[in-house]
Design a protein around this motif. Sequence first.
Motif, PDB file in Angstrom:
ATOM      1  N   ALA A  25       9.829  -4.231 -19.823  1.00 39.50           N
ATOM      2  CA  ALA A  25       9.527  -2.941 -20.716  1.00 39.50           C
ATOM      3  C   ALA A  25      11.030  -2.126 -20.854  1.00 39.50           C
ATOM      4  O   ALA A  25      11.418  -1.725 -21.893  1.00 39.50           O
ATOM      5  N   ILE A  26      11.579  -2.044 -19.483  1.00 42.28           N
ATOM      6  CA  ILE A  26      12.698  -0.966 -19.604  1.00 42.28           C
ATOM      7  C   ILE A  26      13.784  -1.605 -20.134  1.00 42.28           C
ATOM      8  O   ILE A  26      14.559  -0.991 -20.960  1.00 42.28           O
ATOM      9  N   ARG A  27      14.002  -3.167 -19.941  1.00 43.75           N
ATOM     10  CA  ARG A  27      15.083  -3.534 -20.522  1.00 43.75           C
ATOM     11  C   ARG A  27      15.014  -3.536 -22.028  1.00 43.75           C
ATOM     12  O   ARG A  27      15.870  -3.294 -22.914  1.00 43.75           O
ATOM     13  N   GLU A  28      13.640  -3.896 -22.756  1.00 47.30           N
ATOM     14  CA  GLU A  28      13.426  -3.791 -24.051  1.00 47.30           C
ATOM     15  C   GLU A  28      13.702  -2.379 -24.478  1.00 47.30           C
ATOM     16  O   GLU A  28      14.020  -2.093 -25.809  1.00 47.30           O
ATOM     17  N   VAL A  29      13.300  -1.242 -23.748  1.00 55.41           N
ATOM     18  CA  VAL A  29      13.679   0.101 -24.225  1.00 55.41           C
ATOM     19  C   VAL A  29      15.095   0.248 -24.486  1.00 55.41           C
ATOM     20  O   VAL A  29      15.610   0.875 -25.514  1.00 55.41           O
ATOM     21  N   ASN A  30      15.893  -0.028 -23.333  1.00 54.51           N
ATOM     22  CA  ASN A  30      17.520  -0.010 -23.491  1.00 54.51           C
ATOM     23  C   ASN A  30      17.992  -0.838 -24.546  1.00 54.51           C
ATOM     24  O   ASN A  30      18.935  -0.409 -25.433  1.00 54.51           O
ATOM     25  N   LEU A  31      17.507  -2.109 -24.850  1.00 60.90           N
ATOM     26  CA  LEU A  31      17.859  -3.051 -25.846  1.00 60.90           C
ATOM     27  C   LEU A  31      17.814  -2.310 -27.289  1.00 60.90           C
ATOM     28  O   LEU A  31      18.565  -2.157 -28.113  1.00 60.90           O
ATOM     29  N   ALA A  32      16.555  -1.674 -27.451  1.00 65.74           N
ATOM     30  CA  ALA A  32      16.082  -1.139 -28.888  1.00 65.74           C
ATOM     31  C   ALA A  32      17.064   0.196 -28.808  1.00 65.74           C
ATOM     32  O   ALA A  32      17.160   0.438 -30.139  1.00 65.74           O
ATOM     33  N   ALA A  33      17.323   0.921 -27.976  1.00 64.32           N
ATOM     34  CA  ALA A  33      17.804   2.100 -28.185  1.00 64.32           C
ATOM     35  C   ALA A  33      19.253   2.507 -28.335  1.00 64.32           C
ATOM     36  O   ALA A  33      19.956   3.109 -28.959  1.00 64.32           O
ATOM     37  N   PHE A  34      20.104   1.021 -27.639  1.00 59.71           N
ATOM     38  CA  PHE A  34      21.472   1.113 -27.857  1.00 59.71           C
ATOM     39  C   PHE A  34      21.973  -0.092 -28.724  1.00 59.71           C
ATOM     40  O   PHE A  34      21.018  -1.052 -28.928  1.00 59.71           O
ATOM     41  N   PRO A  35      23.012  -0.182 -29.281  1.00 57.45           N
ATOM     42  CA  PRO A  35      23.613  -1.052 -30.249  1.00 57.45           C
ATOM     43  C   PRO A  35      24.006  -2.504 -29.585  1.00 57.45           C
ATOM     44  O   PRO A  35      24.080  -3.361 -30.074  1.00 57.45           O
ATOM     45  N   THR A  36      24.224  -2.430 -28.231  1.00 58.51           N
ATOM     46  CA  THR A  36      24.623  -3.567 -27.273  1.00 58.51           C
ATOM     47  C   THR A  36      23.706  -3.449 -26.112  1.00 58.51           C
ATOM     48  O   THR A  36      22.924  -2.542 -25.666  1.00 58.51           O
ATOM     49  N   ALA A  37      23.888  -4.652 -25.433  1.00 56.31           N
ATOM     50  CA  ALA A  37      23.148  -4.987 -24.135  1.00 56.31           C
ATOM     51  C   ALA A  37      23.747  -4.022 -22.839  1.00 56.31           C
ATOM     52  O   ALA A  37      23.252  -4.223 -21.773  1.00 56.31           O
ATOM     53  N   LEU A  38      24.755  -3.345 -23.254  1.00 53.89           N
ATOM     54  CA  LEU A  38      25.768  -2.734 -22.081  1.00 53.89           C
ATOM     55  C   LEU A  38      24.773  -1.896 -21.097  1.00 53.89           C
ATOM     56  O   LEU A  38      24.667  -2.114 -19.971  1.00 53.89           O
ATOM     57  N   GLU A  39      23.938  -1.146 -21.686  1.00 51.59           N
ATOM     58  CA  GLU A  39      23.189  -0.192 -20.832  1.00 51.59           C
ATOM     59  C   GLU A  39      21.990  -0.873 -20.288  1.00 51.59           C
ATOM     60  O   GLU A  39      21.643  -0.689 -19.264  1.00 51.59           O
ATOM     61  N   ALA A  40      21.400  -1.897 -21.087  1.00 49.13           N
ATOM     62  CA  ALA A  40      20.360  -2.627 -20.302  1.00 49.13           C
ATOM     63  C   ALA A  40      20.646  -3.400 -19.149  1.00 49.13           C
ATOM     64  O   ALA A  40      20.284  -3.369 -18.150  1.00 49.13           O
ATOM     65  N   ASP A  41      22.010  -3.943 -19.285  1.00 46.80           N
ATOM     66  CA  ASP A  41      22.812  -4.593 -18.102  1.00 46.80           C
ATOM     67  C   ASP A  41      23.123  -3.900 -17.146  1.00 46.80           C
ATOM     68  O   ASP A  41      23.005  -4.096 -15.572  1.00 46.80           O
ATOM     69  N   LEU A  42      23.669  -2.621 -17.340  1.00 43.12           N
ATOM     70  CA  LEU A  42      23.865  -1.797 -16.399  1.00 43.12           C
ATOM     71  C   LEU A  42      22.875  -1.283 -15.544  1.00 43.12           C
ATOM     72  O   LEU A  42      22.906  -1.344 -14.161  1.00 43.12           O
ATOM     73  N   VAL A  43      21.499  -1.006 -16.219  1.00 44.14           N
ATOM     74  CA  VAL A  43      20.483  -0.862 -15.418  1.00 44.14           C
ATOM     75  C   VAL A  43      20.090  -1.930 -14.533  1.00 44.14           C
ATOM     76  O   VAL A  43      19.892  -1.684 -13.121  1.00 44.14           O
ATOM     77  N   GLU A  44      20.250  -3.128 -14.767  1.00 44.34           N
ATOM     78  CA  GLU A  44      19.928  -4.340 -13.918  1.00 44.34           C
ATOM     79  C   GLU A  44      20.972  -4.562 -12.654  1.00 44.34           C
ATOM     80  O   GLU A  44      20.692  -4.705 -11.575  1.00 44.34           O
ATOM     81  N   ALA A  45      22.131  -3.892 -13.202  1.00 42.48           N
ATOM     82  CA  ALA A  45      23.297  -4.211 -12.079  1.00 42.48           C
ATOM     83  C   ALA A  45      23.042  -2.856 -11.031  1.00 42.48           C
ATOM     84  O   ALA A  45      23.147  -3.230  -9.860  1.00 42.48           O
TER      85      ALA A  45
END
Length: 178
Positions: A25-45
Amino acid sequence: MTTTNTGTGTGSWITRPETPADLAAIREVNLAAFPTALEADLVEALRADPAAWLPGMSWVAQRPGGPVAGFALFTRCHVDGAPALALGPCAVLPEAQRHGAGSAAIRAGLEAARRQGENLVLVLGHATYYPRFGFVPASRHGIRAPFEVEDPYMMALVFDGARPVPSGTIRYPAAFGV
């Protein structure tokens, strides 16, 4: 878990630290909120970096019985060797934006940081949004980013001004790539 009344007439948000069940769900929130996967990938890193990740400092906000709608992450950074927290990424589902979900997650995370004895939180973000939480330009404390950024956007929040506040250059976790 806390329930936060945002005071905006938009109701209450339940805020709590993330659990393993929240990761998708956190990944989905980040993917929905930003134009690229950069932030979602940053959270996982950041989650994979034991020097940066702080258990209990990844916060979510949701309506009672609803899905995760807001997210705020606090990770370990340093200012010339002294520990501090970096706030970000923060994200909110588009349909929940401007309804207090992000503010609720940020406030809950800031309160957790204060309870854990942290004294300095840094954020690079909107100069008109973060001051509502007490952030001021980091330059007021002699703190600077390791890259060029206009003064109003690099901000700091000090919980206890009677405690020493480090000055110098911010050293972000490696996942930030700076």
